[in-house]
Design an enzyme around this catalytic site. Structure first.
Site, short mmCIF file in Angstrom:
data_model
loop_
_atom_site.label_atom_id
_atom_site.label_comp_id
_atom_site.label_asym_id
_atom_site.label_seq_id
_atom_site.Cartn_x
_atom_site.Cartn_y
_atom_site.Cartn_z
N SER A 20 0.81 -1.24 0.00
CA SER A 20 0.00 0.00 0.00
C SER A 20 0.83 1.27 0.00
O SER A 20 1.59 1.52 0.94
CB SER A 20 -0.85 0.09 1.27
OG SER A 20 -1.88 -0.82 1.25
N GLU A 76 -10.20 -8.86 -0.30
CA GLU A 76 -10.91 -8.51 -1.54
C GLU A 76 -11.78 -9.68 -2.01
O GLU A 76 -12.49 -9.56 -3.00
CB GLU A 76 -9.90 -8.18 -2.64
CG GLU A 76 -9.05 -6.95 -2.35
CD GLU A 76 -7.95 -6.78 -3.38
OE1 GLU A 76 -8.25 -6.41 -4.52
OE2 GLU A 76 -6.78 -7.04 -3.03
N MET A 195 -2.61 -6.81 6.85
CA MET A 195 -3.58 -7.73 6.23
C MET A 195 -2.99 -8.44 5.02
O MET A 195 -3.72 -8.84 4.11
CB MET A 195 -4.82 -6.95 5.80
CG MET A 195 -5.48 -6.14 6.91
SD MET A 195 -6.78 -5.09 6.26
CE MET A 195 -7.12 -4.02 7.67
N SER A 196 -1.66 -8.58 4.99
CA SER A 196 -1.07 -9.19 3.78
C SER A 196 0.18 -9.97 4.15
O SER A 196 0.37 -10.36 5.29
CB SER A 196 -0.72 -8.08 2.78
OG SER A 196 0.34 -7.28 3.29
N ASN A 219 0.78 3.88 11.08
CA ASN A 219 -0.15 4.44 12.08
C ASN A 219 -0.05 3.66 13.39
O ASN A 219 0.38 2.51 13.40
CB ASN A 219 -1.59 4.31 11.55
CG ASN A 219 -1.94 2.88 11.19
OD1 ASN A 219 -1.60 2.40 10.10
ND2 ASN A 219 -2.58 2.17 12.09
N HIS A 231 -7.69 4.55 5.30
CA HIS A 231 -6.81 3.99 4.26
C HIS A 231 -6.01 5.11 3.60
O HIS A 231 -4.84 4.93 3.26
CB HIS A 231 -7.68 3.25 3.24
CG HIS A 231 -6.91 2.58 2.15
ND1 HIS A 231 -5.99 1.56 2.41
CD2 HIS A 231 -6.90 2.76 0.82
CE1 HIS A 231 -5.46 1.16 1.26
NE2 HIS A 231 -5.99 1.87 0.28
N1 HPA Z 1 -4.22 -2.57 10.81
C1 HPA Z 1 -4.24 -3.44 9.78
N2 HPA Z 1 -3.66 -3.20 8.63
C2 HPA Z 1 -3.02 -2.03 8.47
C3 HPA Z 1 -2.97 -1.08 9.49
C4 HPA Z 1 -3.60 -1.37 10.72
O1 HPA Z 1 -3.59 -0.57 11.69
N3 HPA Z 1 -2.26 -0.02 8.99
C5 HPA Z 1 -1.90 -0.35 7.73
N4 HPA Z 1 -2.35 -1.56 7.40
#
Ligand code: HPA
Length: 256
Positions: A20, A76, A195-196, A219, A231
């Protein structure tokens, strides 16, 4: 899967998958050629903003490098088997070393957003494995190569870049976690959450590749700061942090 001839013959032994908002890494490098995922029959293509889907072949110090800009995710609707088709393609064209990058939330009070964490290990909470369906009892005790980790720590020192090391927990998403889930992840030993990456790392190890993983900590995880997660914010921090990482990767990849 039908692999285009130019990819088959690109000669790269190292590949990097950009997560991302981290695609900026490739913008400054000359492209020998690129292929859209959608143009490769049998390869799933992503619809998530911030995840352009293409392979780029570039050269670092004269050595070909395969860059996968974007990936597909379980959230997805793809299966764990679908999301590792990219890894199977890489194996088929001769990739031996794989660098995985992702954006992740930080759970470790000492790892501030905007910094990078190299994966020492992971916790798979996806409820899925790309190896399901056969007796694939693959050893996972050093899924992220100690040799590569040492090398990247050296490169980070040379670049004066802070590179943390810790455990990545993979959650299924697509919603961000609840504060209670984050407290659970802290209790079980995770430093970052995303998540990957985990299915790709498992598949790559099963195919005998040497794997390294990097989380751009975009974050504080849910409940650890008063700000709500978005996002767009994740992508914006990723874009800023990608520049520093590019320097480190370029320095280190040449030596691996
Ligand atoms: N949680 C899950 N996936 C993420 C996060 C998060 O805080 N930040 C970026 N991808």
């Amino acid at each position: 899967m039908r692999i285009p001839k130019e990819l088959q013959e690109c000669g790269a032994e190292t590949a990097i998958i950009l997560g991302s908002g981290l695609g900026g890494f490739v913008e400054s490098l000359p492209h020998d050629f690129s292929v859209e995922y959608g143009a490769i029959e049998g390869l799933p293509a992503s619809g998530v903003p911030g995840h352009a889907g293409r392979f780029i072949v570039t050269k670092l110090a004269g050595c070909p490098l395969l860059v996968a800009q974007g990936r597909v995710h379980l959230y997805e609707g793809w299966s764990a088997q679908d999301v590792v088709k990219n890894i199977q393609l890489m194996h088929a064209i001769g990739i031996k070393k794989l660098l995985l990058t992702n954006a992740a939330g930080t759970l470790n009070k000492s790892f501030v957003p905007g910094s990078w964490m190299m994966l020492s290990d992971h916790i798979n909470l996806l409820g899925a494995s790309p190896l399901r369906g056969g007796p694939n009892f693959i050893d996972m005790s050093e899924i992220y190569s100690l040799r590569l980790r040492r090398l990247f720590h050296e490169a980070a020192k040379d670049s004066r870049l802070t590179l943390h090391e810790g455990v990545y927990a993979a959650m299924p998403g697509p919603q961000f976690e609840t504060p209670a889930e984050i407290r659970m992840l802290q209790a079980i030993g995770a430093d970052a959450v995303g998540m990957s990456t985990v299915p790709e790392a498992i598949q790559a190890r099963a195919l005998g590749m040497e794997v390294a993983g990097f989380s751009c900590l975009t974050n504080w995880a849910a409940g650890l700061s008063p700000t709500l997660l978005s996002h767009e914010d994740v992508n914006a921090v990723g874009r800023r942090a990608a520049g520093q990482m590019a320097e480190l990767l370029i320095r280190a990849i040449v030596g691996i």
